[in-house]
Enzyme design. Sequence first.
Site, PDB file in Angstrom:
ATOM      1  N   LYS A 182       7.121   0.842   8.749  1.00 32.16           N
ATOM      2  CA  LYS A 182       6.019   0.925   7.805  1.00 32.16           C
ATOM      3  C   LYS A 182       4.760   1.361   8.549  1.00 32.16           C
ATOM      4  CE  LYS A 182       5.303  -2.319   4.905  1.00 32.16           C
ATOM      5  NZ  LYS A 182       4.893  -1.217   4.010  1.00 32.16           N
ATOM      6  N   GLY A 183       3.756   1.743   7.775  1.00 23.49           N
ATOM      7  CA  GLY A 183       2.482   2.094   8.399  1.00 23.49           C
ATOM      8  C   GLY A 183       2.132   3.561   8.296  1.00 23.49           C
ATOM      9  N   GLY A 184       2.955   4.324   7.556  1.00 28.20           N
ATOM     10  CA  GLY A 184       2.607   5.727   7.325  1.00 28.20           C
ATOM     11  C   GLY A 184       1.224   5.851   6.699  1.00 28.20           C
TER      12      GLY A 184
ATOM     13  N   SER B 183       2.051   5.292  -2.067  1.00 32.30           N
ATOM     14  CA  SER B 183       2.278   5.973  -3.343  1.00 32.30           C
ATOM     15  C   SER B 183       3.343   5.264  -4.186  1.00 32.30           C
ATOM     16  CB  SER B 183       2.670   7.432  -3.100  1.00 32.30           C
ATOM     17  OG  SER B 183       3.797   7.503  -2.259  1.00 32.30           O
TER      18      SER B 183
ATOM     19  N   ASP C   7       6.267  -4.136  -1.547  1.00 31.77           N
ATOM     20  CA  ASP C   7       5.686  -3.035  -0.768  1.00 31.77           C
ATOM     21  C   ASP C   7       6.734  -1.949  -0.555  1.00 31.77           C
ATOM     22  OD1 ASP C   7       3.886  -1.550   0.665  1.00 31.77           O
ATOM     23  OD2 ASP C   7       3.629  -2.983   2.297  1.00 31.77           O
TER      24      ASP C   7
ATOM     25  N   THR D  65       0.844  -1.191   0.000  1.00 25.02           N
ATOM     26  CA  THR D  65       0.000   0.000   0.000  1.00 25.02           C
ATOM     27  C   THR D  65       0.886   1.250   0.000  1.00 25.02           C
ATOM     28  OG1 THR D  65      -1.721  -1.155   1.236  1.00 25.02           O
ATOM     29  CG2 THR D  65      -1.760   1.249   1.334  1.00 25.02           C
TER      30      THR D  65
ATOM     31  N   GLU E 118      -0.161  -5.548   6.113  1.00 17.71           N
ATOM     32  CA  GLU E 118       1.155  -5.648   5.459  1.00 17.71           C
ATOM     33  C   GLU E 118       2.038  -6.656   6.189  1.00 17.71           C
ATOM     34  OE1 GLU E 118       1.350  -1.149   3.597  1.00 17.71           O
ATOM     35  OE2 GLU E 118       2.248  -1.492   5.538  1.00 17.71           O
TER      36      GLU E 118
ATOM     37  N   LYS F  13      14.654   7.464   2.087  1.00 20.19           N
ATOM     38  CA  LYS F  13      14.125   6.644   3.185  1.00 20.19           C
ATOM     39  C   LYS F  13      15.158   5.728   3.827  1.00 20.19           C
ATOM     40  CE  LYS F  13       9.432   6.816   1.559  1.00 20.19           C
ATOM     41  NZ  LYS F  13       8.331   6.091   0.926  1.00 20.19           N
TER      42      LYS F  13
HETATM   43  C1  5RP Z   1       1.586   1.932   4.259  1.00 22.03           C
HETATM   44  C2  5RP Z   1       3.051   1.771   4.193  1.00 22.03           C
HETATM   45  C3  5RP Z   1       3.770   2.354   3.021  1.00 22.03           C
HETATM   46  O1  5RP Z   1       4.544   1.361   2.441  1.00 22.03           O
HETATM   47  C4  5RP Z   1       4.661   3.468   3.506  1.00 22.03           C
HETATM   48  O2  5RP Z   1       3.883   4.396   4.231  1.00 22.03           O
HETATM   49  C5  5RP Z   1       5.359   4.149   2.324  1.00 22.03           C
HETATM   50  O3  5RP Z   1       4.431   4.885   1.603  1.00 22.03           O
HETATM   51  P1  5RP Z   1       4.814   5.693   0.296  1.00 22.03           P
HETATM   52  O4  5RP Z   1       5.200   4.701  -0.726  1.00 22.03           O
HETATM   53  O5  5RP Z   1       3.540   6.442  -0.022  1.00 22.03           O
HETATM   54  O6  5RP Z   1       5.932   6.642   0.637  1.00 22.03           O
HETATM   55  O7  5RP Z   1       3.669   1.192   5.039  1.00 22.03           O
HETATM   56  O8  5RP Z   1       1.055   1.436   5.456  1.00 22.03           O
END
Ligand code: 5RP
Length: 219
Positions: free
Chosen positions: A94-96, A30, A81, A28, A103, A121
């Site tokens: 993770k979990g933003g 972007s 992911d 999940t 996940e 990151k």
């Molecule tokens: C979602 C997540 C995403 O992998 C994480 O937040 C990275 O997000 P993005 O690809 O939008 O930067 O753990 O729960």
Amino acid sequence: MSQDDRKRTAALAAIELLESGMNLGVGTGSTVNHFIDALAGWRGRLGSVVSSSVDTTQRLAQLGIEVSELNDAGTLDLYVDGADEANAHLQLIKGGGGALTREKIIAEASRRFVCIIDDSKLVKVLGRFPLPVEVLPMARSLVARKLVAAKGRPAWREGFVTDNGNQILDVHHLDIVDPVALERDLNQIPGVVSVGLFARRPADLLLVADGSGVRQLKR
Ligand code: 5RP
């Protein structure tokens, strides 16, 4: 190259790892959304496809990709992911996006976990990004007090409800020197559903996109 371009570059590198008939887990966020867009070319050629969130399920459905229940799919060959932070040991925060629990389940169910990130990151020590902790609503204050006792500064992600009907505490000011121990300890607090630290089951391959290409870090 913009951050979004780097996210797309990492996502397209993961597409190269697909094989016909694979059972695939889809994350999940972007970065993964770029991966999902490119999955259109794989419609009908994969085995079971399992999604980590309502949002990802909707995106896959829009492309005509059938989504299976993990209970029916069994072990997955590959899980792709993103992450909010990664260290050189391929341990992650993770979990933003709030999908951490599903996940984590999919990561555990997968033979290979490939994490796709842009280079912003990659960190030496995890914890600059606030650590998401999914909690049962009735336990939110209790868990918050325990997190303060553990030297964290939890902030309730107000107004946000996870796909599982729970709430999120984002824990600031953690210097995560022993990610495996912290993950284990936080998992013991009654009311914690899951912790956004992926240390006990880290990624197997990290694809890091910078301005000049994609670097691979392996376990
Ligand atoms: C979602 C997540 C995403 O992998 C994480 O937040 C990275 O997000 P993005 O690809 O939008 O930067 O753990 O729960």
